[in-house]
Design an enzyme around this catalytic site. Structure first.
Site, PDB file in Angstrom:
ATOM      1  N   ASP A 223       0.939  -1.158  -0.029  1.00 50.46           N
ATOM      2  CA  ASP A 223       0.093  -0.099   0.024  1.00 50.46           C
ATOM      3  C   ASP A 223       1.087   1.270   0.019  1.00 50.46           C
ATOM      4  OD1 ASP A 223      -2.783   0.823  -0.085  1.00 50.46           O
ATOM      5  OD2 ASP A 223      -2.275   1.837   2.084  1.00 50.46           O
TER       6      ASP A 223
ATOM      7  N   PHE B  41       3.564   7.070 -13.375  1.00 51.48           N
ATOM      8  CA  PHE B  41       2.084   7.017 -13.303  1.00 51.48           C
ATOM      9  C   PHE B  41       1.583   7.980 -12.114  1.00 51.48           C
ATOM     10  CE2 PHE B  41       1.517   4.459  -9.678  1.00 51.48           C
ATOM     11  CZ  PHE B  41       2.824   3.889  -9.466  1.00 51.48           C
TER      12      PHE B  41
HETATM   13  P1  IMP Z   1      -2.553   2.005  -3.450  1.00 51.29           P
HETATM   14  O1  IMP Z   1      -2.780   1.192  -4.726  1.00 51.29           O
HETATM   15  O2  IMP Z   1      -3.846   1.786  -2.574  1.00 51.29           O
HETATM   16  O3  IMP Z   1      -1.243   1.465  -3.083  1.00 51.29           O
HETATM   17  O4  IMP Z   1      -2.518   3.239  -3.951  1.00 51.29           O
HETATM   18  C1  IMP Z   1      -1.421   3.923  -4.251  1.00 51.29           C
HETATM   19  C2  IMP Z   1      -1.466   5.351  -4.934  1.00 51.29           C
HETATM   20  O5  IMP Z   1      -0.758   6.318  -4.578  1.00 51.29           O
HETATM   21  C3  IMP Z   1      -1.459   5.211  -6.255  1.00 51.29           C
HETATM   22  O6  IMP Z   1      -2.733   4.796  -6.953  1.00 51.29           O
HETATM   23  C4  IMP Z   1      -0.750   6.435  -6.826  1.00 51.29           C
HETATM   24  O7  IMP Z   1      -1.706   7.484  -7.091  1.00 51.29           O
HETATM   25  C5  IMP Z   1       0.007   6.892  -5.437  1.00 51.29           C
HETATM   26  N1  IMP Z   1       1.486   6.277  -5.659  1.00 51.29           N
HETATM   27  C6  IMP Z   1       2.017   5.372  -5.105  1.00 51.29           C
HETATM   28  N2  IMP Z   1       3.370   4.954  -5.646  1.00 51.29           N
HETATM   29  C7  IMP Z   1       3.416   6.272  -6.510  1.00 51.29           C
HETATM   30  C8  IMP Z   1       4.236   6.335  -7.407  1.00 51.29           C
HETATM   31  O8  IMP Z   1       5.513   5.755  -7.502  1.00 51.29           O
HETATM   32  N3  IMP Z   1       4.357   7.473  -8.148  1.00 51.29           N
HETATM   33  C9  IMP Z   1       3.154   8.140  -8.259  1.00 51.29           C
HETATM   34  N4  IMP Z   1       2.056   7.748  -7.678  1.00 51.29           N
HETATM   35  C10 IMP Z   1       2.198   6.706  -6.642  1.00 51.29           C
END
Ligand code: IMP
Length: 304
Positions: free
Chosen positions: A76, A166
């Site tokens: 996460d 992204f």
């Molecule tokens: P998760 O899938 O709940 O971990 O959501 C993490 C969210 O944080 C992603 O959808 C991105 O918007 C943001 N995020 C996490 N890591 C990155 C990264 O390396 N670059 C840009 N955005 C990130």
């Protein structure tokens, strides 16, 4: 006593995000682990109800491990902005709305920072402080969990810059860097990102001593297929005009290096496949427009 991962073991990547699954599989391939995604096993995605990154990573990994009786790895991650009290934080994905439009989410962050005079408070060289963070959890079917964390500090910039990466990448400048994560070559971002730091901790604790020669061979094979998976992950995640421009460049490079895998390498059949995909797909209006174009181009070009 903590349990061990051994070569040949099946490990579930508890994520439905194509980009993440691709990154994690790339990382695991050299160690001879049989990585399979929760999506491929038709496992539903649990709701992220915890208030911390560690809590959500644990929740996702445990749900997969107990449902499938296999060890599972989940992460996460998100962006924390100091002047916003750590927001968007665990809500980083949700700020992009149901279509996961990060052009929108970045604008929202920029506006919230403005509302708190967060841009004005900094000179041209140092924006408002922010960090990316990643919690990685390995869960076992008996309920044991192990947590690994990585973080990268930096500042925000606006307007956003760059077509690589992204999510919030184009508005994040890591400490000591002149290029945003969106401007850097993917490998350069990879070398310093919160995710790779969390993975380095995971690797040191769980994967050392697992390298096998046949695993390296299978890694090379996976990289051939990986070109398509990388394109598919980008098409599933991109949100901005600059990211689409980069995607088209990568698609063109793929035509040069992997032409044999293109079903439609002449213009007529390419256009026909494009038309077929667009005519045959429902719900296309719900996609952010740059992403829709990327998906259509990929569908017209080749499959894995
Ligand atoms: P998760 O899938 O709940 O971990 O959501 C993490 C969210 O944080 C992603 O959808 C991105 O918007 C943001 N995020 C996490 N890591 C990155 C990264 O390396 N670059 C840009 N955005 C990130």
């Amino acid at each position: 006593m903590t349990q061990k991962l051994v070569a040949g073991m099946r490990l579930v990547v508890a994520s439905h995000n194509a980009g993440k699954v691709w990154e994690i599989k790339q990382l695991l391939a050299p160690f001879g682990l049989d990585a399979v995604s929760a999506g491929d096993l038709d496992l539903p995605e649990p709701e992220e109800t915890e208030a911390t990154f560690a809590g959500n990573a644990r929740l996702k990994a445990l749900a997969a491990a107990t449902a499938l009786g296999l060890p599972a790895l989940a992460d996460d991650s998100g962006l924390e902005v100091d002047v916003l009290g750590g927001a968007p934080g665990v809500y980083s994905a949700r700020w992009a709305g149901p279509t996961k439009d990060f052009a929108l989410a970045m604008k929202k962050v920029a506006e919230e920072v403005s509302a708190r005079h967060g841009w004005a408070a900094h000179g041209a060289e140092s924006g408002p402080k922010a960090n990316f963070i990643c919690s990685l959890c390995l869960a076992w079917p008996d309920g044991e969990t192990e947590l690994f964390e990585g973080r990268v500090d930096g500042v925000l910039v606006w307007p956003a810059r760059g077509g690589n990466g992204f999510g919030y990448d184009p508005m994040f400048l890591a400490k000591g860097q002149t290029q945003t994560f969106g401007e850097m070559e993917p490998a350069e971002k990879h070398a310093m990102s919160h995710r790779s730091r969390a993975f380095a901790a995971f690797k040191a604790a769980k994967l050392e001593g697992l390298v096998a020669l046949e695993a390296l061979a299978s890694c090379r094979a996976a990289q051939g297929a990986g070109a398509y998976e990388g394109l598919a992950a980008a098409a599933a995640n991109l949100s901005t005009q600059a990211e689409l421009a980069t995607f088209i460049g990568n698609l063109r490079a793929d035509l040069e290096t992997n032409r044999a895998q293109w079903q439609n390498d002449d213009l007529a059949s390419f256009l026909e496949a494009l038309q077929r995909w667009i005519a045959g797909n429902r719900n296309l209006e719900e996609e952010p427009r740059w992403r829709l174009l990327a998906k259509a181009l990929l569908a017209g070009s080749r499959t894995g």
